[in-house]
Design a protein around this motif. Structure first.
Motif, PDB file in Angstrom:
ATOM      1  N   GLU A 232       0.855  -1.177   0.000  1.00  0.00           N
ATOM      2  CA  GLU A 232       0.000   0.000   0.000  1.00  0.00           C
ATOM      3  C   GLU A 232       0.895   1.233   0.000  1.00  0.00           C
ATOM      4  OE1 GLU A 232       0.558  -1.930   2.713  1.00  0.00           O
ATOM      5  OE2 GLU A 232       1.862  -0.336   3.418  1.00  0.00           O
TER       6      GLU A 232
ATOM      7  N   THR B 181      -9.174  -0.586  -0.929  1.00  0.00           N
ATOM      8  CA  THR B 181      -8.885   0.807  -0.587  1.00  0.00           C
ATOM      9  C   THR B 181      -9.108   1.020   0.901  1.00  0.00           C
ATOM     10  OG1 THR B 181     -11.146   1.396  -1.176  1.00  0.00           O
ATOM     11  CG2 THR B 181      -9.460   1.779  -2.827  1.00  0.00           C
TER      12      THR B 181
ATOM     13  N   TYR C  79      -4.681   3.519 -10.000  1.00  0.00           N
ATOM     14  CA  TYR C  79      -5.765   2.618  -9.632  1.00  0.00           C
ATOM     15  C   TYR C  79      -6.417   1.950 -10.857  1.00  0.00           C
ATOM     16  CZ  TYR C  79      -9.900   0.902  -7.175  1.00  0.00           C
ATOM     17  OH  TYR C  79     -10.879   0.094  -6.666  1.00  0.00           O
TER      18      TYR C  79
ATOM     19  N   VAL D 269      -4.251   2.737  -1.321  1.00  0.00           N
ATOM     20  CA  VAL D 269      -4.551   1.808  -2.406  1.00  0.00           C
ATOM     21  C   VAL D 269      -3.707   0.566  -2.149  1.00  0.00           C
ATOM     22  CG1 VAL D 269      -4.370   1.387  -4.881  1.00  0.00           C
ATOM     23  CG2 VAL D 269      -5.118   3.615  -4.044  1.00  0.00           C
TER      24      VAL D 269
ATOM     25  N   LYS E 241      -6.480  -2.041 -11.432  1.00  0.00           N
ATOM     26  CA  LYS E 241      -7.723  -2.786 -11.524  1.00  0.00           C
ATOM     27  C   LYS E 241      -7.764  -3.608 -12.804  1.00  0.00           C
ATOM     28  CE  LYS E 241     -11.106  -2.681  -8.717  1.00  0.00           C
ATOM     29  NZ  LYS E 241     -11.320  -3.800  -7.793  1.00  0.00           N
TER      30      LYS E 241
ATOM     31  N   THR F 222     -13.060   0.238 -12.376  1.00  0.00           N
ATOM     32  CA  THR F 222     -11.653   0.633 -12.489  1.00  0.00           C
ATOM     33  C   THR F 222     -11.448   2.121 -12.255  1.00  0.00           C
ATOM     34  OG1 THR F 222     -11.787   1.119 -14.825  1.00  0.00           O
ATOM     35  CG2 THR F 222     -11.305  -1.151 -14.219  1.00  0.00           C
TER      36      THR F 222
ATOM     37  N   MET G 263      -2.193   6.592  -6.339  1.00  0.00           N
ATOM     38  CA  MET G 263      -3.630   6.416  -6.525  1.00  0.00           C
ATOM     39  C   MET G 263      -4.042   6.572  -7.985  1.00  0.00           C
ATOM     40  SD  MET G 263      -6.654   8.134  -4.363  1.00  0.00           S
ATOM     41  CE  MET G 263      -7.839   8.965  -5.352  1.00  0.00           C
TER      42      MET G 263
ATOM     43  N   VAL H 142      -7.354  -5.409  -5.432  1.00  0.00           N
ATOM     44  CA  VAL H 142      -7.041  -4.065  -4.963  1.00  0.00           C
ATOM     45  C   VAL H 142      -8.079  -3.647  -3.930  1.00  0.00           C
ATOM     46  CG1 VAL H 142      -6.557  -1.701  -5.654  1.00  0.00           C
ATOM     47  CG2 VAL H 142      -6.204  -3.544  -7.276  1.00  0.00           C
TER      48      VAL H 142
END
Lengths: 686, 393
Positions: free
Chosen positions: A366, A390, A374, A651, A378, B117, A371, A388
């Protein structure tokens, strides 16, 4: 398709590595999210107080499955690798290694199995806290949600009725990683020989001082009982102790006396010590002592944590192996940790580290995750065999603008910064939705720097949202009302006396794309006629300017809202390191009014609230905290943009096989995230 | 090296061809006379235009310099305008025909954030067409920082669509890359030009003095050149640019970087100029001028320099791309220009992250601009160098 993508990513790795080599060869790279820690906060709310239930804490759903019926008489089970050593006679049996009353660490989902290596990434010796956060080893600790302080190496504690004396009870039979007993002497060694030794501790930290400046008294009652005595009530000691764990390479409040005495001038043979100092290339014994006490800089140093460093933080891979004497067990009596080994792999820069995470080469990461990546993370979840999560931050705001209240380089700007309506106008002028979309991927909410809504210190929605609506008309009206009505040829406002002025935003490209926030804010401010200049600065240069009182306004994050009474909260002008809130008022407060600028009544009240909060009970403290945040928002010294996002180390990339990782977790430096998730009970599904 | 080998020089080609120089046998007396009376510059031009690649590059450079003069004319919107809701729009393809008629348009795009996403996903909506207009009024800007103007190369037919044209897509803040590229071209090209002009001035002056005076001065200047050339360039540039005060405005940083680049740039030219001076000062025409009582400066400026001007131009043209690449590298490393200044290096620096590489590759287009400009300068420079000495055969 997938292969193609992976090949592409592999090429990119090469590409980035190449650049990172170039970069590192040259100069400070703009992507150095290094020590998230430095200027941050400390402990949370009241210790033994369930007042509020912050983040839905992962309820330990204990499944006390009767693990393999223990054939021998042993009360506890251990890892196979340790059982082998016991069988060979190289290690005492597990029952003898554990204390009489071991620490029971609740498992997040289920009792696990032993084995495996946890791979993480780090970015070099400056990233020491990466290690600190994972092992998070203190006498006491914050619970996963950050709502309370829970026992760790010690068993229990209590305070006198007037909160002046605190008594802690240690675990009988607890041992250092080399098998030596862990007793009151190890705490007294810290107190007498480190804290009170002026070579090692030139100034005693505030939390260990009485109001008159004299140090609090720590004394040994018996081998397993220690007391802290203050001259006046102190209700925040346990919160402070929860962070006296060696973070930031500081001294933990418990040190292995039997090992460190050889480096201490009081105990060591002077000649031998001088020889060691010279051999290590140091000037004084204090420097030698300071490095010898850091486990990740000195693998010889015994530890109490679940894992013990085998290599150094300056090595290519920092390897941690299980501590056979760790005091923790799960509810089924298995000695923890489940995972045999942790490896921190070195990366030149965070981009390379992020690529490794995307490729599924890290089991849990993390820290240093960006970020903005992301979406990429993903999209590669399946290929990289990870998921993933948060962990949004613990209240506050993830990008704030602080107005320096004692700026004095330009009298016009100084006066404006000290004008409340000016600050409020600039708050109204910001389009926070825009920032949320551009910088925070649409996550989080527009809010002022106050705690999260579930926190007892939360001052209410009214304050969390105050002045955050995008209202340029209101901003213009306020700016007009304070006399900034004349404009120059380009349409920028002139000061009352007709002179031009501009507001500078100093911003560091740390953690996040804060420079983007700065550019968006600047555009908003220009739109209401305030000429704004964005200066992107290198971290060290920016920090120097803070202390030199040269910052006009700056962008940083506000993460101390859960901990206003302990550590170094950002709204305390005395905090150092702190933001450029009021550097000259800090000087005034530190010198007892001899130098610097006298604080305004509002800021004096802030200081008073913080000091009072350390001495009162929980109920009173909640009231004080709420008053503090109402004042803070009303005055707009610091304006929040967007908060409650996973921007700062929130994240989380988790290997699909890794179990017992909580899906929600309090995320903040005082909580030592992910340490507060209890990594000892993480395990790899077989 | 010589591209001037005129194989296809047939007798019937237009008579002004420099080919005539190389194949004297085929030249008629009339042509011979044309060549013999042509000025040095004319000869250079004849020779240069034979090199088709160089001519093409020169046209390209002229186009780039038009952008330098008036980037606003080429932009479709203010390069600083941010709109987070328009972030990461991919390149829009221009459709030239609509229902069989020449009526250029770009499809409108609709963006939605993917709930899983969190990526902005843009889909084209072919039913909504944004029609384009050429050479018409758009947003107002200051031409040459002086005159108000609003003429643009491309604008939307419908003024309401002004913010819907993103020919090269948008970046993470929703800024229009096409427009930013126009501004970046101005800064990057100008830095290259300014530093080369500075280098030429320094090189001519110090090289000339060194070659003409000789003696101690010569020695001193030559050792200085050697010293400067022996310094490793990249670390020196890094150190100097890192030493620029962070409080400087982008404009000051811009000029400081030009000067820093020029500080070493002049040395090569200085050497060459000195060499020329050394050989020329022994020539008869210099002696003649001296005997006629011409002053030292007059001899240098009127007699000596003109003999190798074309050569200087060729060398400087070749030096510009080096400067451009240097500026780009420094900015890419975060040590040159910084936002809000826009240069090719700054744009590339902003594109230097995983997000861009994986999700928005069009943001690396500025790299293409660097390649094109550098190639064009090199080809023109090569062509000029070959053409510079028409009598070389």
């Amino acid at each position: 398709m997938k292969n193609h993508k992976q090949a592409l990513l592999r090429n990119l790795v090469g590409f980035l590595v190449l650049f990172s080599i170039l970069l590192s060869a040259c100069a400070p790279t703009p992507t150095q999210p290094a020590a998230t820690q430095a200027p941050q906060a400390e402990p949370t709310k009241a210790p033994e107080q369930p007042a509020a239930e912050p983040t839905k804490a992962p309820e330990p759903t204990a499944v006390p499955e009767p693990t393999k019926p223990p054939e021998p008489v042993s009360k506890y089970q251990e890892a196979p690798m340790l059982a082998e050593l016991v069988a060979k006679g190289e290690l005492p049996p597990v029952d003898e290694r554990l204390p009489e009353n071991p620490l029971v660490i609740p498992v997040t989902e289920s009792v696990g199995v032993y084995g495996g290596v946890l791979r993480r990434g780090f970015i070099g010796p400056s990233d020491y806290n990466n290690y600190v956060r994972v092992v998070y080893d203190g006498l006491v600790r914050y619970s996963p949600d950050g709502s309370q302080v829970v026992p760790r190496l010690i068993e229990s504690w209590e305070s006198s009725d007037d909160f002046t004396t605190w008594t802690i009870h240690m675990r009988k039979g607890a041992k250092w990683s080399d098998g030596e007993p862990f007793t009151a002497d190890d705490i007294l060694f810290w107190y007498e020989d480190v804290l009170l030794n002026t070579d090692l501790t030139p100034t005693i930290p505030r939390w260990m001082r009485n109001p008159d400046g004299s140090p609090a008294v720590v004394s040994k009652v018996d081998d397993y009982t220690v007391t802290w005595t203050y001259a006046s009530p102190n209700t925040t000691l346990m919160m402070e102790l929860a962070n006296q764990d060696g973070g930031d390479k500081s001294y933990a409040v418990f040190l292995p006396r039997h090992y460190l005495e050889q480096f201490h001038i009081k105990y060591a043979n002077a000649d031998e010590l001088n020889k060691m100092v010279a051999e290590a290339g140091f000037q004084t014994w204090g420097e030698l002592f300071a490095t010898r006490k850091n486990p990740a800089e000195n693998p010889d140093r015994p530890v109490m944590a679940a894992w013990k460093p085998e290599t150094r933080v300056s090595d290519e891979v920092l390897i941690l192996k299980r501590n056979p004497y760790f005091v923790g067990v799960d509810e089924a009596g298995n000695q923890l940790p489940y995972i045999d080994e942790i490896q921190f792999k070195f990366f030149q820069d965070t981009q390379a580290l992020n690529l490794a995470a995307i490729a599924g080469e890290l089991d849990m990461q993390e820290r240093h995750m960006i970020m903005a990546n992301y979406p990429v993370l993903k999209e590669n979840e399946l290929a990289g065999k990870y998921k993933v999560l948060t962990w949004p931050t613990f209240g506050g705001s993830d990008a704030i603008i602080m107005f320096n209240q004692t700026y004095n380089k330009d009298p016009i700007v100084a006066e404006l910064l000290q004008t409340r309506d000016f600050r409020v106008a600039l708050s109204y002028a910001i389009d926070r939705e825009q920032i949320k979309e551009a910088v925070f991927l649409g996550l989080g909410e527009a809010r002022q720097p106050v705690p999260a809504p579930w926190h007892p210190y939360y001052p209410g929605d009214e304050y969390a949202k105050k002045y955050t609506e995008y209202d340029p008309d209101q901003a213009n009206a306020l700016l007009d009302s304070i006399g900034l009505t004349q404009r120059d040829a380009e349409g920028f406002r002139l000061n009352k006396d007709g002179k031009p002025f501009s507001i500078e935003i100093s911003v560091v490209p740390a953690f996040a794309n804060w420079p983007d926030v700065a550019q968006l804010v600047a555009a908003n401010w220009q739109a209401v006629g305030v000429r704004t200049i964005v200066q992107v600065r290198e971290r060290a240069a920016h920090f120097e300017m803070r202390d030199a009182n040269e910052i006009v306004t700056e962008i940083w994050n506000e993460d101390t809202t859960g901990f206003p009474f302990t550590g170094a909260p950002k709204f305390d002008p005395r905090s150092q390191p702190g933001l450029a809130f009021a550097p000259l008022m800090r000087q005034w407060l530190q010198t007892g009014g001899k130098e610097g600028v006298e604080p305004t009544p509002e800021i004096k009240r802030i200081v008073e609230i913080i000091d009072t909060g350390k001495t009162v009970g929980d109920e009173e403290r909640v009231k004080l905290a709420q008053e503090l945040f109402k004042l803070w928002v009303d005055q707009c010294y610091e304006i929040g943009t967007v908060g409650l996002t996973p921007l700062v180390q929130g994240v989380v990339v988790i290997n699909n096989a890794l179990r017992n990782v909580p899906t929600t977790l309090g995320n903040d430096w005082p909580l030592r995230t992910p340490g507060n998730a209890n990594p000892e009970q993480f395990y790899f599904a077989p | 090296m010589n591209t001037g080998n005129p194989t296809p020089a047939t007798p019937s080609t237009p008579l002004s061809e420099p080919a005539a120089l190389d194949d004297a046998l085929l030249i008629t007396s009339q042509e011979e006379e044309r060549v013999s009376v042509a000025s040095n510059w004319t000869l250079v031009w004849w020779r240069f235009r034979k090199n088709k690649l160089a001519v093409f590059s020169a046209v390209l450079l002229i186009f780039l310099f038009t952008i330098v003069l008036a980037p606003d004319f080429f932009s479709t919107m203010d390069p600083e305008t941010t709109d987070a809701k328009l972030a990461f729009i991919p390149i829009q393809r221009i459709h030239w025909f609509d229902e069989g008629k020449l009526r250029p348009w770009v499809p409108a795009v609709i963006g939605k954030r993917d709930p899983v996403t969190l990526r902005m996903v843009w889909t084209t909506d072919d039913t909504q067409k944004v029609y384009l207009r050429f050479f018409s009024a758009g947003y107002t800007y200051q031409l040459f920082g002086r005159f108000e103007a609003n003429l643009h190369l491309v604008t939307a037919l419908n003024p309401e669509d002004a913010n819907r044209i993103h020919l090269l897509g948008t970046d993470r803040l929703g800024r229009d890359q096409w427009s930013r590229l126009a501004y970046a071209t101005r800064i990057s090209m100008t830095i290259g030009m300014i530093s080369v002009i500075l280098s030429v001035v320094l090189g001519l002056l110090l090289g000339g003095v060194s070659g003409y005076l000789g003696g101690l001065t010569d020695m001193f200047i030559q050792r200085l050149i050697e010293l400067l050339q022996s310094l490793p360039t990249i670390p020196i540039w890094l150190a100097l640019t890192a030493a620029l005060p962070r409080t400087w405005s982008p404009e000051r940083v811009f000029f400081a970087i030009s000067i820093i680049l020029a500080l070493r740039g002049w040395t090569t030219l200085g050497r060459e100029v000195r060499g020329r001076f050394l050989s020329l000062r022994e020539e008869d025409f210099v002696l003649a001028a001296e005997l006629a009582g011409a002053s030292r400066w007059r001899i240098i400026l009127h007699h000596m320099i003109p003999t190798f001007t074309s050569h200087i131009i060729a060398t400087s043209t070749l030096a510009i791309p080096v400067m451009i690449v240097t500026e780009t590298s420094l900015s890419f490393l975060g040590l040159g220009l910084r936002p809000p200044a826009i240069s090719w290096g700054v744009m590339l620096q902003e594109a230097q992250n995983i997000q861009t590489l994986a999700l928005a590759p069009w943001l690396m287009i500025p790299g293409l601009a660097v390649i094109i400009a550098v190639l064009a300068f090199n080809l023109v420079g090569d062509g000029l160098r070959d053409a510079a000495d028409p009598y070389s055969h």
